[in-house]
Scaffold this motif. Structure first.
Motif, mmCIF file in Angstrom:
data_model
loop_
_atom_site.group_PDB
_atom_site.id
_atom_site.type_symbol
_atom_site.label_atom_id
_atom_site.label_comp_id
_atom_site.label_asym_id
_atom_site.label_seq_id
_atom_site.Cartn_x
_atom_site.Cartn_y
_atom_site.Cartn_z
ATOM 1 N N SER A 33 -3.874 66.760 67.540
ATOM 2 C CA SER A 33 -4.693 66.429 68.703
ATOM 3 C C SER A 33 -5.833 65.519 68.283
ATOM 4 C CB SER A 33 -5.269 67.701 69.332
ATOM 5 O OG SER A 33 -6.173 67.359 70.351
ATOM 6 N N ARG A 34 -6.081 64.506 69.078
ATOM 7 C CA ARG A 34 -7.227 63.614 68.859
ATOM 8 C C ARG A 34 -8.161 63.659 70.069
ATOM 9 N NH1 ARG A 34 -4.841 58.354 68.576
ATOM 10 N NH2 ARG A 34 -3.035 59.258 69.540
ATOM 11 N N MET A 35 -7.957 64.659 70.932
ATOM 12 C CA MET A 35 -8.714 64.780 72.182
ATOM 13 C C MET A 35 -10.156 65.170 71.916
ATOM 14 S SD MET A 35 -8.062 64.425 75.302
ATOM 15 C CE MET A 35 -9.442 64.264 76.378
ATOM 16 N N ARG A 36 -11.050 64.612 72.740
ATOM 17 C CA ARG A 36 -12.472 64.938 72.713
ATOM 18 C C ARG A 36 -12.896 65.246 74.146
ATOM 19 N NH1 ARG A 36 -11.003 64.601 67.904
ATOM 20 N NH2 ARG A 36 -11.818 63.061 66.470
ATOM 21 N N ALA A 37 -13.819 66.205 74.306
ATOM 22 C CA ALA A 37 -14.340 66.532 75.633
ATOM 23 C C ALA A 37 -15.792 66.971 75.492
ATOM 24 C CB ALA A 37 -13.519 67.643 76.291
ATOM 25 N N ASN A 38 -16.671 66.332 76.252
ATOM 26 C CA ASN A 38 -18.088 66.692 76.299
ATOM 27 C C ASN A 38 -18.513 66.867 77.746
ATOM 28 O OD1 ASN A 38 -18.264 66.287 73.538
ATOM 29 N ND2 ASN A 38 -19.565 64.497 73.650
ATOM 30 N N VAL A 39 -19.381 67.828 78.002
ATOM 31 C CA VAL A 39 -20.090 67.903 79.269
ATOM 32 C C VAL A 39 -21.398 67.161 79.055
ATOM 33 C CG1 VAL A 39 -21.279 69.405 80.908
ATOM 34 C CG2 VAL A 39 -19.053 70.074 79.988
ATOM 35 N N VAL A 40 -21.686 66.191 79.923
ATOM 36 C CA VAL A 40 -22.876 65.351 79.757
ATOM 37 C C VAL A 40 -23.727 65.461 81.012
ATOM 38 C CG1 VAL A 40 -23.728 63.064 79.127
ATOM 39 C CG2 VAL A 40 -21.423 63.766 78.408
ATOM 40 N N ARG A 41 -25.024 65.757 80.808
ATOM 41 C CA ARG A 41 -25.959 65.942 81.918
ATOM 42 C C ARG A 41 -27.019 64.845 81.875
ATOM 43 N NH1 ARG A 41 -24.518 70.687 79.606
ATOM 44 N NH2 ARG A 41 -23.653 72.264 80.999
ATOM 45 N N PHE A 42 -27.157 64.119 82.966
ATOM 46 C CA PHE A 42 -28.097 63.007 83.069
ATOM 47 C C PHE A 42 -29.208 63.359 84.056
ATOM 48 C CE2 PHE A 42 -24.052 61.161 81.892
ATOM 49 C CZ PHE A 42 -24.349 60.071 81.098
ATOM 50 N N ALA A 43 -30.464 63.176 83.654
ATOM 51 C CA ALA A 43 -31.591 63.301 84.576
ATOM 52 C C ALA A 43 -31.607 62.067 85.487
ATOM 53 C CB ALA A 43 -32.893 63.398 83.785
ATOM 54 N N PRO A 44 -32.305 62.132 86.624
ATOM 55 C CA PRO A 44 -32.372 60.968 87.504
ATOM 56 C C PRO A 44 -32.773 59.706 86.726
ATOM 57 C CG PRO A 44 -33.325 62.853 88.614
ATOM 58 C CD PRO A 44 -33.053 63.273 87.181
ATOM 59 N N GLY A 45 -32.019 58.638 86.943
ATOM 60 C CA GLY A 45 -32.288 57.354 86.295
ATOM 61 C C GLY A 45 -31.779 57.229 84.876
ATOM 62 N N ALA A 46 -31.326 58.308 84.267
ATOM 63 C CA ALA A 46 -30.821 58.244 82.887
ATOM 64 C C ALA A 46 -29.424 57.636 82.871
ATOM 65 C CB ALA A 46 -30.803 59.633 82.270
ATOM 66 N N ARG A 47 -29.121 56.939 81.786
ATOM 67 C CA ARG A 47 -27.840 56.248 81.696
ATOM 68 C C ARG A 47 -27.494 55.932 80.252
ATOM 69 N NH1 ARG A 47 -32.068 53.421 83.776
ATOM 70 N NH2 ARG A 47 -32.590 51.402 82.858
ATOM 71 N N THR A 48 -26.225 55.613 80.045
ATOM 72 C CA THR A 48 -25.771 55.192 78.727
ATOM 73 C C THR A 48 -26.174 53.734 78.506
ATOM 74 O OG1 THR A 48 -23.646 54.286 79.453
ATOM 75 C CG2 THR A 48 -23.713 56.651 78.921
ATOM 76 N N ALA A 49 -26.094 53.300 77.266
ATOM 77 C CA ALA A 49 -26.112 51.872 76.945
ATOM 78 C C ALA A 49 -24.702 51.341 77.232
ATOM 79 C CB ALA A 49 -26.483 51.665 75.477
ATOM 80 N N TRP A 50 -24.549 50.035 77.197
ATOM 81 C CA TRP A 50 -23.214 49.457 77.284
ATOM 82 C C TRP A 50 -22.413 49.986 76.108
ATOM 83 C CZ3 TRP A 50 -21.359 46.934 81.342
ATOM 84 C CH2 TRP A 50 -22.255 46.323 82.230
ATOM 85 N N HIS A 51 -21.159 50.349 76.340
ATOM 86 C CA HIS A 51 -20.317 50.842 75.260
ATOM 87 C C HIS A 51 -18.846 50.706 75.648
ATOM 88 C CE1 HIS A 51 -20.731 54.314 77.940
ATOM 89 N NE2 HIS A 51 -19.646 54.833 77.387
ATOM 90 N N SER A 52 -17.990 50.891 74.654
ATOM 91 C CA SER A 52 -16.542 50.887 74.888
ATOM 92 C C SER A 52 -15.916 51.974 74.028
ATOM 93 C CB SER A 52 -15.931 49.524 74.561
ATOM 94 O OG SER A 52 -16.038 49.253 73.172
ATOM 95 N N HIS A 53 -14.702 52.352 74.380
ATOM 96 C CA HIS A 53 -13.962 53.380 73.652
ATOM 97 C C HIS A 53 -12.634 52.793 73.201
ATOM 98 C CE1 HIS A 53 -16.800 56.416 75.043
ATOM 99 N NE2 HIS A 53 -16.767 55.779 76.207
ATOM 100 N N ALA A 54 -12.296 53.025 71.954
ATOM 101 C CA ALA A 54 -11.084 52.440 71.378
ATOM 102 C C ALA A 54 -9.823 52.822 72.147
ATOM 103 C CB ALA A 54 -10.943 52.858 69.915
ATOM 104 N N VAL A 55 -9.759 54.064 72.644
ATOM 105 C CA VAL A 55 -8.557 54.535 73.318
ATOM 106 C C VAL A 55 -8.837 54.815 74.804
ATOM 107 C CG1 VAL A 55 -6.619 56.176 73.105
ATOM 108 C CG2 VAL A 55 -7.893 55.539 71.075
ATOM 109 N N GLY A 56 -9.980 54.334 75.307
ATOM 110 C CA GLY A 56 -10.333 54.534 76.713
ATOM 111 C C GLY A 56 -11.103 55.829 76.924
ATOM 112 N N GLN A 57 -11.514 56.050 78.167
ATOM 113 C CA GLN A 57 -12.304 57.235 78.508
ATOM 114 C C GLN A 57 -12.034 57.608 79.963
ATOM 115 O OE1 GLN A 57 -16.618 56.845 79.123
ATOM 116 N NE2 GLN A 57 -16.891 58.627 77.801
ATOM 117 N N THR A 58 -12.069 58.904 80.236
ATOM 118 C CA THR A 58 -11.977 59.412 81.603
ATOM 119 C C THR A 58 -13.217 60.253 81.874
ATOM 120 O OG1 THR A 58 -9.566 59.439 81.537
ATOM 121 C CG2 THR A 58 -10.628 60.819 83.208
#
Length: 134
Positions: A33-58
């Motif tokens: 298995s190469r699966m990864r899973a995270n629960v991610v919680r964002f406060a109002p206005g919070a966001r990621t930087a630009w990014h990409s994933h080698a095998v995609g993301q859902t």
């Protein structure tokens, strides 16, 4: 059923996120298995930087209202139950709307064994001009 080890919630590093973001590692598969899973919680206005994933993301939104954008595309509003799929190598960002919290389950795979491509590649922060309601 064996219980997974409990790991503490982790604050998202400032190099990768704007604002307050916390994540919990839900699953990190071991070969084959190469699966990864995270629960991610964002406060109002919070966001990621630009990014990409080698095998995609859902992303599966579980709470709140969020925003997501692929580079060159429109900003899309995300709501609970929405599923967003980004293909391998697509540069994108995602986070909470300006006045709402947002939580999502992030699912992705690591590259195949022997492939030196990083799971995720991080770029520049999303500017205030880029981060806006559609």
């Amino acid at each position: 059923m064996e219980k997974l080890p409990k790991t503490p919630s982790t604050k998202g590093p400032a190099e990768m996120f704007t604002g307050d973001v916390y994540f919990d590692v839900v699953y990190q598969g071991e070969e084959p298995s190469r699966m990864r899973a995270n629960v991610v919680r964002f406060a109002p206005g919070a966001r990621t930087a630009w990014h990409s994933h080698a095998v995609g993301q859902t992303l599966h939104v579980t709470e709140g209202i969020g925003l997501v954008q692929a580079r060159g595309g429109d900003i899309v509003v995300m709501r609970p139950g929405d599923v967003i799929c980004t293909p391998p190598g697509e540069w994108h960002w995602h986070g909470a709307a300006p006045e709402n919290f947002m939580t999502h389950l992030a699912l992705w795979e690591a590259p195949a064994p022997g492939d030196d491509t990083p799971e995720s590649t991080w770029g520049e922060h999303v500017t205030g001009a880029e981060y806006r309601l559609p």
